[in-house]
Design an enzyme around this catalytic site. Structure first.
Site, short mmCIF file in Angstrom:
data_model
loop_
_atom_site.label_atom_id
_atom_site.label_comp_id
_atom_site.label_asym_id
_atom_site.label_seq_id
_atom_site.Cartn_x
_atom_site.Cartn_y
_atom_site.Cartn_z
N GLU A 167 19.27 40.86 39.00
CA GLU A 167 19.30 39.70 39.89
C GLU A 167 18.08 39.54 40.79
O GLU A 167 18.19 39.67 42.02
CB GLU A 167 20.57 39.73 40.74
N GLU A 352 27.82 41.44 34.48
CA GLU A 352 28.75 41.56 35.61
C GLU A 352 29.64 40.33 35.66
O GLU A 352 29.18 39.22 35.40
CB GLU A 352 28.03 41.62 36.97
C1 GBH Z 1 26.24 41.03 42.34
O1 GBH Z 1 25.57 40.03 43.06
C2 GBH Z 1 25.52 42.34 42.46
O2 GBH Z 1 24.73 42.58 41.33
C3 GBH Z 1 26.43 43.52 42.71
O3 GBH Z 1 25.68 44.63 43.13
C4 GBH Z 1 27.49 43.14 43.72
O4 GBH Z 1 28.27 44.22 44.15
C5 GBH Z 1 28.34 42.08 43.09
O5 GBH Z 1 27.59 41.01 42.66
C6 GBH Z 1 29.43 41.53 44.00
O6 GBH Z 1 28.84 40.87 45.08
O7 GBH Z 1 28.73 31.64 48.37
O8 GBH Z 1 30.00 30.45 46.71
O9 GBH Z 1 27.64 30.02 46.98
C7 GBH Z 1 26.29 38.84 43.28
C8 GBH Z 1 25.39 37.61 43.44
C9 GBH Z 1 24.99 35.57 44.55
C10 GBH Z 1 27.16 35.96 43.70
C11 GBH Z 1 25.52 34.57 45.55
C12 GBH Z 1 27.74 34.93 44.65
C13 GBH Z 1 27.23 33.10 46.22
C14 GBH Z 1 28.40 32.23 45.87
N1 GBH Z 1 25.98 36.58 44.25
N2 GBH Z 1 26.76 33.97 45.10
S1 GBH Z 1 28.73 31.00 47.08
#
Ligand code: GBH
Length: 449
Positions: A167, A352
């Site tokens: 990511e 994931e």
């Molecule tokens: C992942 O990132 C990571 O790779 C991991 O390490 C982590 O533990 C896991 O997810 C859980 O968080 O607020 O509705 O607009 C997650 C990436 C990016 C997913 C931002 C949710 C926001 C959604 N995230 N996104 S919202």
């Protein structure tokens, strides 16, 4: 070919974790500290002052945790390698015990017939590279390449699936734009530079892989389809900017050879004009794309919201997880079809997917009822199955996460695990969702229908 009601024959079923979130012992056996160690020990960065000092103590419990995966019928395991365990300074002197640790993990997995997928970078940059500017330093790409090559040479005889970065969007946005993650900076000037350096690093690792590696390597991105909240042209434009920023920023340069035109509007004069040569250097063919999917974003124009002038609007009829993300399996099918159509149907692993919900305490009989997580798992697997039926080339699924762990800035307060972790005594207890997943794996998805 998959029959209508199962998954493809060689579909790989697994779960995922990341080093800093589970390992603990960040300085054991000669390891160098990471930027997350510094960040988590700086007050007010992580909820309740939590740190990765102990986390799930996985570093000392590798064998038992692999046995647990086997007990849950997992066929694959995606883990990340802590750069600073291998190279305490980020480059230069190699710390042999660090390499030995992952070597041993891989051997244990193979003994249990579990296919390893190794991620080279899941956010824990060595602090000594952080002190040299971290991802702002253009030399970081070369140092990453050197580190990657070292690890390939040691493990590629047994590790058949590799991921360069996890990511890059989160590294850029949370780390350098909004200051929510290490190193905690807030600058769109920095964020623009970091995006490009991350892609340079990923491409460099892939180039090294083509010289010393024999298997498959990909890049892992977080995708989140953006839908306009209304047909108002301002909302439509806002959704497009949000889509460029999150979904196209990293895949377009690698797969199509150019950044989305919206980058200029978003970053303004902080966005450099890259030369054809600079763009070409990012375009290193990948063997697969790793897709992390959690949610979608219904997007509205919002003046002043920085830097997109857009925000995600709450859907009153939808369910939300404990991290505040909308549950929307249909958007998962949509985004997989979007990858197929836009990028010419590349092989995809779902690297994931999962959800945080409050779990009830462990009951007398050791049961943990987590119906919401079970529901999320089932509906999202059906969404993937649907995408496969529609022609998407999806090779496997890694549930996030094998076990509860350090959820970055949320600390231990958010639980994504299929397995419950008691942080007082490190006891692992499979939740009902883990037992459901075991049945799904054993039937190759048939029991979903
Ligand atoms: C992942 O990132 C990571 O790779 C991991 O390490 C982590 O533990 C896991 O997810 C859980 O968080 O607020 O509705 O607009 C997650 C990436 C990016 C997913 C931002 C949710 C926001 C959604 N995230 N996104 S919202």
């Amino acid at each position: 070919m998959s029959s209508p009601l199962t998954f493809p024959e060689k579909f790989l079923w697994g779960s995922a974790t990341a080093a800093y979130q589970i390992e603990g012992s960040p300085s054991a056996d000669g390891a160098g500290p990471s930027i997350w160690q510094r960040f988590s020990h700086t007050p007010n960065n992580i909820l309740n002052g939590d740190t990765g000092d102990i986390a799930c103590d996985h570093y000392n419990r590798t064998d038992a945790d692999v046995a647990l995966m086997k007990q849950l019928s997992m066929q694959a395991y995606r883990f990340s390698i802590a750069w600073g365990r291998i190279l305490p300074e980020g480059f230069g002197a190699v710390n042999k015990p660090g390499l030995d640790h992952y070597d041993r993990l891989v051997d244990r997995l193979l003994e249990s017939n579990i296919t390893p997928m190794a991620t080279l970078y899941h956010w824990d940059l060595p602090q000594s590279l952080g002190d040299r500017g971290g991802w702002l330093n253009p030399d970081n790409a070369k140092w990453f390449g050197d580190y990657a090559e070292l690890v390939f040479n040691r493990l590629d005889d047994r590790v058949k699936l590799w991921a360069t970065l996890n990511e890059p969007w989160v590294v850029m946005d949370n780390g350098y734009m909004h200051g929510l993650h290490a190193p905690g900076h807030r600058s769109h000037h920095e964020a623009a530079i970091v995006s490009h350096n991350l892609l340079r690093a990923s491409a460099e690792a892939v180039r090294r892989y083509r010289t010393v590696g024999k298997n498959k390597i990909g890049l892992v991105v977080n995708l989140e389809p953006k839908y306009p909240a209304s047909q108002d042209p301002q909302d439509v434009a806002a959704a497009q900017r949000a889509d460029a920023y999150m979904n196209r920023q990293y895949l377009d340069p690698v797969l199509l050879g150019k950044y989305p035109p919206e980058m200029q509007d978003i970053f303004g004069d902080a966005w450099p004009a890259y030369t054809p040569q600079e763009l070409n250097d990012l375009r290193e063919p990948l063997d697969f794309i790793g897709v992390n999917y959690y949610s979608r974003g219904v997007t509205r124009h919002a003046e002043g919201e920085w830097p997109l002038h857009a925000k995600t609007v709450r859907q009153p009829q939808s369910t939300y997880t404990e991290t505040g993300w909308e549950v929307c399996p249909q958007a998962f099918t949509d985004v997989l079809n979007w990858v197929k159509d836009r990028y010419n149907n590349p092989p995809v692993y779902i690297t994931e997917n999962g959800s945080a919900f409050y779990d009830p305490p462990v009951a007398e009989n050791d049961r943990i009822e987590d119906p919401l997580r079970q529901g999320y798992l089932k509906t999202h697997l059906r969404a993937i199955h649907q995408a496969i039926q529609e022609g998407c080339d999806i090779r496997g699924y890694f549930a996030w996460s094998l076990m509860d762990n350090l959820e970055w800035a949320y600390g231990f307060s958010k639980r994504f695990g299929l397995v419950h972790v008691n942080y007082e005594n490190q006891k692992r207890t499979p939740k009902e969702s883990a037992k459901l997943y075991k049945r799904i794996i054993e039937s190759n998805g048939r029991c979903l229908f």
